[in-house]
Motif scaffolding. Structure first.
Motif, PDB file in Angstrom:
ATOM      1  N   SER A  45      -8.498 -39.391  30.591  1.00  0.00           N
ATOM      2  CA  SER A  45      -9.275 -38.305  31.198  1.00  0.00           C
ATOM      3  C   SER A  45     -10.755 -38.376  30.845  1.00  0.00           C
ATOM      4  CB  SER A  45      -8.708 -36.950  30.763  1.00  0.00           C
ATOM      5  OG  SER A  45      -8.756 -36.814  29.343  1.00  0.00           O
ATOM      6  N   MET A  46     -11.117 -39.067  29.755  1.00  0.00           N
ATOM      7  CA  MET A  46     -12.506 -39.166  29.335  1.00  0.00           C
ATOM      8  C   MET A  46     -13.212 -40.381  29.925  1.00  0.00           C
ATOM      9  SD  MET A  46     -12.831 -36.517  27.347  1.00  0.00           S
ATOM     10  CE  MET A  46     -14.308 -36.844  26.392  1.00  0.00           C
ATOM     11  N   LEU A  47     -12.482 -41.222  30.633  1.00  0.00           N
ATOM     12  CA  LEU A  47     -13.035 -42.473  31.136  1.00  0.00           C
ATOM     13  C   LEU A  47     -14.130 -42.219  32.168  1.00  0.00           C
ATOM     14  CD1 LEU A  47     -12.738 -45.566  30.950  1.00  0.00           C
ATOM     15  CD2 LEU A  47     -11.140 -45.425  32.874  1.00  0.00           C
ATOM     16  N   GLU A  48     -15.313 -42.835  31.934  1.00  0.00           N
ATOM     17  CA  GLU A  48     -16.451 -42.678  32.835  1.00  0.00           C
ATOM     18  C   GLU A  48     -16.697 -43.922  33.672  1.00  0.00           C
ATOM     19  OE1 GLU A  48     -19.777 -41.717  30.450  1.00  0.00           O
ATOM     20  OE2 GLU A  48     -18.929 -39.854  29.667  1.00  0.00           O
ATOM     21  N   SER A  49     -16.478 -45.108  33.102  1.00  0.00           N
ATOM     22  CA  SER A  49     -16.786 -46.319  33.846  1.00  0.00           C
ATOM     23  C   SER A  49     -15.990 -47.517  33.338  1.00  0.00           C
ATOM     24  CB  SER A  49     -18.287 -46.646  33.778  1.00  0.00           C
ATOM     25  OG  SER A  49     -18.668 -46.986  32.450  1.00  0.00           O
ATOM     26  N   ILE A  50     -15.783 -48.473  34.250  1.00  0.00           N
ATOM     27  CA  ILE A  50     -15.163 -49.754  33.915  1.00  0.00           C
ATOM     28  C   ILE A  50     -16.127 -50.843  34.377  1.00  0.00           C
ATOM     29  CG2 ILE A  50     -13.190 -51.304  34.305  1.00  0.00           C
ATOM     30  CD1 ILE A  50     -11.528 -48.822  35.013  1.00  0.00           C
ATOM     31  N   GLU A  51     -16.534 -51.700  33.437  1.00  0.00           N
ATOM     32  CA  GLU A  51     -17.492 -52.753  33.709  1.00  0.00           C
ATOM     33  C   GLU A  51     -16.786 -54.108  33.594  1.00  0.00           C
ATOM     34  OE1 GLU A  51     -20.849 -52.202  31.173  1.00  0.00           O
ATOM     35  OE2 GLU A  51     -20.928 -50.034  31.531  1.00  0.00           O
ATOM     36  N   VAL A  52     -16.712 -54.842  34.684  1.00  0.00           N
ATOM     37  CA  VAL A  52     -15.983 -56.114  34.734  1.00  0.00           C
ATOM     38  C   VAL A  52     -16.969 -57.227  35.049  1.00  0.00           C
ATOM     39  CG1 VAL A  52     -14.093 -57.398  35.775  1.00  0.00           C
ATOM     40  CG2 VAL A  52     -13.911 -54.916  35.493  1.00  0.00           C
TER      41      VAL A  52
ATOM     42  N   VAL B  46     -27.038 -38.472  25.187  1.00  0.00           N
ATOM     43  CA  VAL B  46     -27.045 -39.931  25.116  1.00  0.00           C
ATOM     44  C   VAL B  46     -26.558 -40.471  26.450  1.00  0.00           C
ATOM     45  CG1 VAL B  46     -26.113 -41.981  23.981  1.00  0.00           C
ATOM     46  CG2 VAL B  46     -26.610 -39.932  22.634  1.00  0.00           C
ATOM     47  N   ASP B  47     -27.391 -41.279  27.097  1.00  0.00           N
ATOM     48  CA  ASP B  47     -27.023 -41.906  28.357  1.00  0.00           C
ATOM     49  C   ASP B  47     -27.507 -43.352  28.310  1.00  0.00           C
ATOM     50  OD1 ASP B  47     -26.204 -42.499  30.895  1.00  0.00           O
ATOM     51  OD2 ASP B  47     -27.711 -41.254  31.918  1.00  0.00           O
ATOM     52  N   LEU B  48     -26.602 -44.257  27.948  1.00  0.00           N
ATOM     53  CA  LEU B  48     -26.961 -45.657  27.732  1.00  0.00           C
ATOM     54  C   LEU B  48     -25.966 -46.560  28.447  1.00  0.00           C
ATOM     55  CD1 LEU B  48     -27.709 -45.414  23.913  1.00  0.00           C
ATOM     56  CD2 LEU B  48     -29.423 -45.594  25.733  1.00  0.00           C
ATOM     57  N   PRO B  49     -26.067 -46.677  29.773  1.00  0.00           N
ATOM     58  CA  PRO B  49     -25.130 -47.527  30.507  1.00  0.00           C
ATOM     59  C   PRO B  49     -25.203 -48.978  30.042  1.00  0.00           C
ATOM     60  CG  PRO B  49     -26.404 -46.136  32.002  1.00  0.00           C
ATOM     61  CD  PRO B  49     -27.040 -46.016  30.659  1.00  0.00           C
ATOM     62  N   SER B  50     -24.047 -49.587  29.842  1.00  0.00           N
ATOM     63  CA  SER B  50     -23.915 -51.002  29.463  1.00  0.00           C
ATOM     64  C   SER B  50     -24.496 -51.317  28.087  1.00  0.00           C
ATOM     65  CB  SER B  50     -24.558 -51.913  30.514  1.00  0.00           C
ATOM     66  OG  SER B  50     -23.923 -51.749  31.762  1.00  0.00           O
TER      67      SER B  50
END
Length: 231
Positions: A221-228, A154-158
């Motif tokens: 440790s599992m964090l992949e991205s931060i969307e601001v 599963v790869d579903l950015p945003s």
């Protein structure tokens, strides 16, 4: 050959204008070219056609469609949707397709910009890949995913940043996917972060309820991205 609405159908066919699209049973591949069918269409429906194995929608198609329904397609193996197609839908239902292996979506495809948007994926035992370039299912508020145990990629950015209700069971790695997206709208919401948080989403014009001089996130440790968002 068969006949649909006066037009001959072939194995690679372009659907002719009808408000609700119904695909002739004997078609094995359906390809819609880019920039097609952006007026006078309300629904996209592919139901009960055993010979259809590939469904491919080009970019920027079906801009007025409010619902997408793909089900009981016993021979369907792949769905490929181009960027920005089905942007304004409020309902996506894909179910009862035992051979479906992959759903691939371009940027902003199936954005789900309609009100109270819902995604249903059910009874897809062969589905392993569900991927998007970005922003697919961004506007979805309700998600139902069940009986799709082999989802492994599963790869579903945003995606799913607006989900309010979700029912997910027997669906491979998807069972933890949505719960690991944390949306922060005010400073108190930072307490929602947990050790398995994968994505942090801060929508536009939020988190302005305090005098914050330092923004620091550590130890996830599992964090992949931060969307601001803006503002």
């Amino acid at each position: 050959k068969g006949v649909y609405n006066g037009f001959s159908t072939v194995t690679e066919a372009f659907v002719k204008n009808e408000k609700a699209i119904a695909i002739q049973n004997k078609i094995t591949k359906l390809k819609i070219p880019a920039n097609s069918y952006n007026t006078n269409f309300d629904h996209f429906s592919v139901v009960g056609f055993p010979y259809l194995s590939e469904l491919e929608i080009g970019a920027n198609c079906f801009g007025t469609v409010s619902s997408v329904n793909v089900e009981r397609t016993s021979g369907l193996v792949s769905i490929n949707i181009g960027e920005s197609s089905f942007y304004n839908v409020s309902s996506v239902v894909i179910q009862d397709s035992p051979l479906l292996e992959s759903i691939t979506i371009g940027e902003d495809g199936l954005y789900c910009n309609g009100e109270n948007a819902t995604l249903v994926l059910q009874d897809l035992p062969a589905l392993t890949n569900l991927t998007s370039e970005s922003n697919s299912f961004h506007g979805v508020t309700t998600v139902v995913i069940s009986n799709s145990p082999n989802i492994t990629n599963v790869d579903l950015p945003s995606a799913f940043v607006n989900v309010e209700n979700s029912t997910i069971n027997n669906s491979g790695i998807f069972e933890g996917y949505i719960s690991n997206i944390t949306t922060i709208r005010n400073l108190a919401d930072f307490s929602l972060l947990h050790e398995f948080t994968r994505v942090i989403v801060i929508p536009a014009n939020t988190c302005n309820d305090g005098n914050v001089t330092l923004f620091s996130i550590q130890g996830y440790s599992m964090l992949e991205s931060i969307e601001v968002g803006d503002g």
